[in-house]
Scaffold this active site. Structure first.
Site, PDB file in Angstrom:
ATOM      1  N   SER A  67      40.883  33.939  36.638  1.00 15.81           N
ATOM      2  CA  SER A  67      39.996  33.708  37.770  1.00 15.81           C
ATOM      3  C   SER A  67      39.986  32.221  38.133  1.00 15.81           C
ATOM      4  CB  SER A  67      38.593  34.234  37.433  1.00 15.81           C
ATOM      5  OG  SER A  67      37.767  34.244  38.554  1.00 15.81           O
TER       6      SER A  67
ATOM      7  N   ASP B 179      39.811  44.475  42.685  1.00 13.46           N
ATOM      8  CA  ASP B 179      39.078  43.230  42.433  1.00 13.46           C
ATOM      9  C   ASP B 179      38.143  42.931  43.609  1.00 13.46           C
ATOM     10  OD1 ASP B 179      38.237  40.573  41.973  1.00 13.46           O
ATOM     11  OD2 ASP B 179      40.068  40.140  40.855  1.00 13.46           O
TER      12      ASP B 179
ATOM     13  N   HIS C 161      37.754  42.959  38.501  1.00 16.01           N
ATOM     14  CA  HIS C 161      37.987  41.560  38.110  1.00 16.01           C
ATOM     15  C   HIS C 161      37.939  41.484  36.588  1.00 16.01           C
ATOM     16  CE1 HIS C 161      38.348  37.379  39.292  1.00 16.01           C
ATOM     17  NE2 HIS C 161      37.356  37.037  38.502  1.00 16.01           N
TER      18      HIS C 161
END
Length: 283
Positions: free
Chosen positions: A178, A232, A263
């Site tokens: 991320s 996501d 995610h």
């Protein structure tokens, strides 16, 4: 990442056997050797909390360290996501099944604490500020360049430390999830020294419009592992695909994988990351 569950053990009584007789000096020597073996195993196979304080740029960098063996020849600097810390990906290192032929040192740094705009200004660990979510595939959002530069400096200091410990930059991977993956891409494509590879997980390419003029010659052919979830909600698949397409347009070798997940990190992704690293260890 969830920890593996522990299963109960069954204790079984067995008949005792007569042990061979040893003289006291030999017995003590055997105990000493066993103790040394346990110490060596613990030191090189257990994570350690470390603070880098000899940095001339960053006053203090906290990180977790894990080694797959003695005298590592490669290092992986792995950056966590927003609000987490270095412990987040610590359990993954042993699951990568790194080749026993080459020892690897994993570095899991803790991001500095800062106010995060998208979370109402709440202070948490973050590599840079995030103004809004989800990530806009068209990259029209404001991006915290100063925060990215600060984290870039942290990455350079961690690389410099590995250099002092005998590992050349070309044997160092940058990995991240991320927000950490965005920093890995930002730093890895701009570093003036060649690196071993970049592992970008559930992320996007920050400041994409500046890459053409800011990317380094040394890493124009760096190998990139790029994994992303098809569901996501924070970094839409379209945003990741656009980042991938831009990297490929600039000539980077991108190993692209998608997984049916939000995610997060997928078990198949962990296996493929290990394969990616192992291939480059013996390249």
């Amino acid at each position: 990442m969830p920890h593996q569950s522990k299963f109960p053990y069954t204790l079984t009584m067995t008949k005792s056997r007569k042990l061979p007789r040893f003289s006291l000096p030999i017995a003590l020597l055997m105990l000493f050797v066993m103790a040394c073996s346990l110490v060596v195993y613990y030191y090189f196979h257990k994570t350690q909390e470390i603070v880098l304080t000899d940095s001339t740029v960053i006053p203090e960098i906290e990180y977790i360290e894990y080694q797959t063996g003695v005298d590592p020849a490669f290092s992986v600097i792995w950056l966590h996501g927003l609000g987490a810390d270095g412990h987040d990906f610590e359990p993954i290192a042993p699951q990568l099944e790194i080749s026993a032929d080459v020892a690897v040192r994993f570095i899991f740094p803790h991001a500095p604490e800062r106010a995060i705009t998208v979370n109402g200004g709440m202070v948490m660990r973050g590599w840079y500020d995030i103004v809004d979510l989800p990530v806009d595939p068209k990259q029209t959002r404001r991006e915290d360049r100063a925060g990215l530069e600060e984290s870039y400096a942290i990455v350079r200091e961690l690389i410099a430390q590995e250099n002092r410990r005998g590992i050349p930059t070309e044997n160092i991977f940058l990995a991240g999830f991320s927000q950490g993956g965005a920093v890995a891409l930002f730093a890895g494509l701009r570093l003036e020294q060649k690196i071993a590879g970049i592992i970008a997980l559930s992320t996007y390419l920050p400041h994409a419009g500046k890459l053409e003029v800011e990317r380094s010659e040394a890493n124009r052919d760096v190998a990139v592992f790029y994994g992303h979830g098809t569901q996501d909600p924070l970094i839409p698949l379209e945003a990741a695909e656009k980042s991938r397409d831009l990297l490929e347009a600039f000539g980077y070798s991108v190993e692209w994988h998608t997984y049916e997940m939000p995610h997060s990190v997928h078990p198949a992704e962990i296996r493929q990351i290990g394969e990616f690293i192992n291939r480059l260890l013996i390249h």
